[in-house]
Design a protein around this motif. Structure first.
Motif, PDB file in Angstrom:
ATOM      1  N   ARG A 160       0.836  -1.208   0.000  1.00  0.00           N
ATOM      2  CA  ARG A 160       0.000   0.000   0.000  1.00  0.00           C
ATOM      3  C   ARG A 160       0.868   1.254   0.000  1.00  0.00           C
ATOM      4  O   ARG A 160       0.516   2.265  -0.617  1.00  0.00           O
ATOM      5  N   GLU A 161       2.012   1.191   0.679  1.00  0.00           N
ATOM      6  CA  GLU A 161       2.907   2.347   0.718  1.00  0.00           C
ATOM      7  C   GLU A 161       3.522   2.631  -0.655  1.00  0.00           C
ATOM      8  O   GLU A 161       3.981   3.744  -0.920  1.00  0.00           O
ATOM      9  N   LEU A 162       3.524   1.619  -1.520  1.00  0.00           N
ATOM     10  CA  LEU A 162       4.106   1.777  -2.856  1.00  0.00           C
ATOM     11  C   LEU A 162       3.056   2.085  -3.914  1.00  0.00           C
ATOM     12  O   LEU A 162       3.394   2.233  -5.094  1.00  0.00           O
ATOM     13  N   ALA A 163       1.801   2.176  -3.529  1.00  0.00           N
ATOM     14  CA  ALA A 163       0.715   2.299  -4.505  1.00  0.00           C
ATOM     15  C   ALA A 163       0.851   3.534  -5.388  1.00  0.00           C
ATOM     16  O   ALA A 163       0.465   3.510  -6.557  1.00  0.00           O
ATOM     17  N   ALA A 164       1.390   4.609  -4.859  1.00  0.00           N
ATOM     18  CA  ALA A 164       1.507   5.847  -5.636  1.00  0.00           C
ATOM     19  C   ALA A 164       2.879   6.015  -6.289  1.00  0.00           C
ATOM     20  O   ALA A 164       3.128   7.019  -6.952  1.00  0.00           O
ATOM     21  N   GLU A 165       3.766   5.026  -6.123  1.00  0.00           N
ATOM     22  CA  GLU A 165       5.105   5.109  -6.717  1.00  0.00           C
ATOM     23  C   GLU A 165       5.012   5.078  -8.242  1.00  0.00           C
ATOM     24  O   GLU A 165       4.415   4.175  -8.820  1.00  0.00           O
ATOM     25  N   GLU A 166       5.598   6.070  -8.902  1.00  0.00           N
ATOM     26  CA  GLU A 166       5.477   6.182 -10.357  1.00  0.00           C
ATOM     27  C   GLU A 166       6.567   5.440 -11.116  1.00  0.00           C
ATOM     28  O   GLU A 166       6.459   5.245 -12.326  1.00  0.00           O
ATOM     29  N   ARG A 167       7.611   4.995 -10.419  1.00  0.00           N
ATOM     30  CA  ARG A 167       8.656   4.229 -11.088  1.00  0.00           C
ATOM     31  C   ARG A 167       8.230   2.766 -11.243  1.00  0.00           C
ATOM     32  O   ARG A 167       7.460   2.243 -10.435  1.00  0.00           O
ATOM     33  N   THR A 168       8.755   2.092 -12.252  1.00  0.00           N
ATOM     34  CA  THR A 168       8.539   0.657 -12.397  1.00  0.00           C
ATOM     35  C   THR A 168       9.158  -0.045 -11.193  1.00  0.00           C
ATOM     36  O   THR A 168      10.254   0.305 -10.751  1.00  0.00           O
TER      37      THR A 168
END
Length: 293
Positions: A160-168
């Motif tokens: 969930r903490e990575l849900a908004a991460e824009e990198r692959t």
């Protein structure tokens, strides 16, 4: 002052991190073969796998072979540092790929660097980069996340903490947890997020399956996944993490409904979406009071 790497002088010791094939022994570099034969000490994550690799390459280790793995690296690191300090070339190899990347090595590199000793590398195969290249997903910006947490609750929070991460995003995963992890990713990132399962790279049964996360979860759940697995997941669309207050509150209350404390749920949602914890807490508390009437 930053660490500096300078060429070794005659008789000067060095630690050499050596990338080993991730599947096909033919991917071994000429320099790896030379160093296996010429190093004073070869520190191996699994000495049996090292001997099998040497047999496949037709080389013999010329120096002493020592084990160096997660269970003995704390105790063995000072010994290897002393070897380098005394002028030895210590070659560090893990089971596959580059040492210290989800494998033993970081502790030894840091100890040698702190002691002012030379550390260098023999570049070579990398499962993470090979999977990224084969995935068909954007490769200009990416983040390597290693293995997700094993426990379901911790894994779900981490995703969930990575849900908004824009990198692959690139992950390693064990075959028997692949289906569960893909399902958790579909829940955290959305079932439609593009992704790829890269399995047994460079080996006889290499397989790359590219599909949305929801389809990959179904695919993995319907079969026994085997071998070494890399998961590559597309990043979030730009601005996807910029949710409004009502949506953030909804996510907080969903987590509270699943058993989390309000304070903990607010902290996790705020961290994942760049929101202010105090304001989000007040809004969620007000929503709770309104729901109770």
């Amino acid at each position: 002052m930053e660490d500096q790497v300078t060429p070794a002088g005659p008789g000067e010791g060095r630690l050499v991190l050596a990338a080993t094939p991730i599947g096909d022994p033919g991917d071994a570099s000429l320099r790896l073969r030379e160093h296996l034969a010429g190093a004073d000490v070869v520190a191996a994550e699994d000495t049996r796998r090292l001997h099998r690799l040497c047999a496949a390459l037709g080389v013999s280790t010329g120096g002493r072979v020592l084990s160096y793995h997660e269970h003995n690296e704390a105790a063995r690191t000072p010994q290897l540092v002393q070897e380098v300090a005394a002028g030895s070339t210590v070659l560090l190899v893990t089971d596959a790929g580059m040492p210290s990347v989800s494998d033993p090595g970081y502790r030894l590199v840091r100890a040698c660097a702190d002691a002012g000793l030379l550390v260098t590398a023999l570049p070579g195969p990398s499962a993470a980069l090979t999977a990224l290249a084969l995935s068909g997903l954007p490769s200009d910006r990416f983040a390597f996340e290693g293995f997700p947490p094993r426990r379901p609750g911790q894994r779900e929070r981490a995703l969930r903490e990575l849900a908004a991460e824009e990198r692959t995003l690139i992950f390693f995963e064990s075959p028997h947890r692949t289906a569960a992890t893909l399902s958790a990713m579909a829940a955290a990132f959305g079932a439609g997020r593009p992704a790829a399962v890269c399995r047994e790279l460079t080996k006889t049964y290499e397989e790359v399956v590219r599909a949305p996360l929801g389809e990959l979860a179904d695919w993995a759940g319907a079969r026994e996944v085997r071998g070494e697995v890399c998961l590559v997941v597309a990043g979030a669309e730009p601005g996807a993490g910029a949710l409004g207050e009502a949506e953030l509150v909804e996510r907080v209350l969903e987590r509270v409904g699943a058993g989390e404390r309000l304070k903990d749920a607010v902290r996790e949602v705020a961290k994942a979406h760049g929101a202010t914890s105090r304001e989000l807490y007040d809004a969620a508390a007000a929503a709770q009071r309104a729901a109770r009437g």
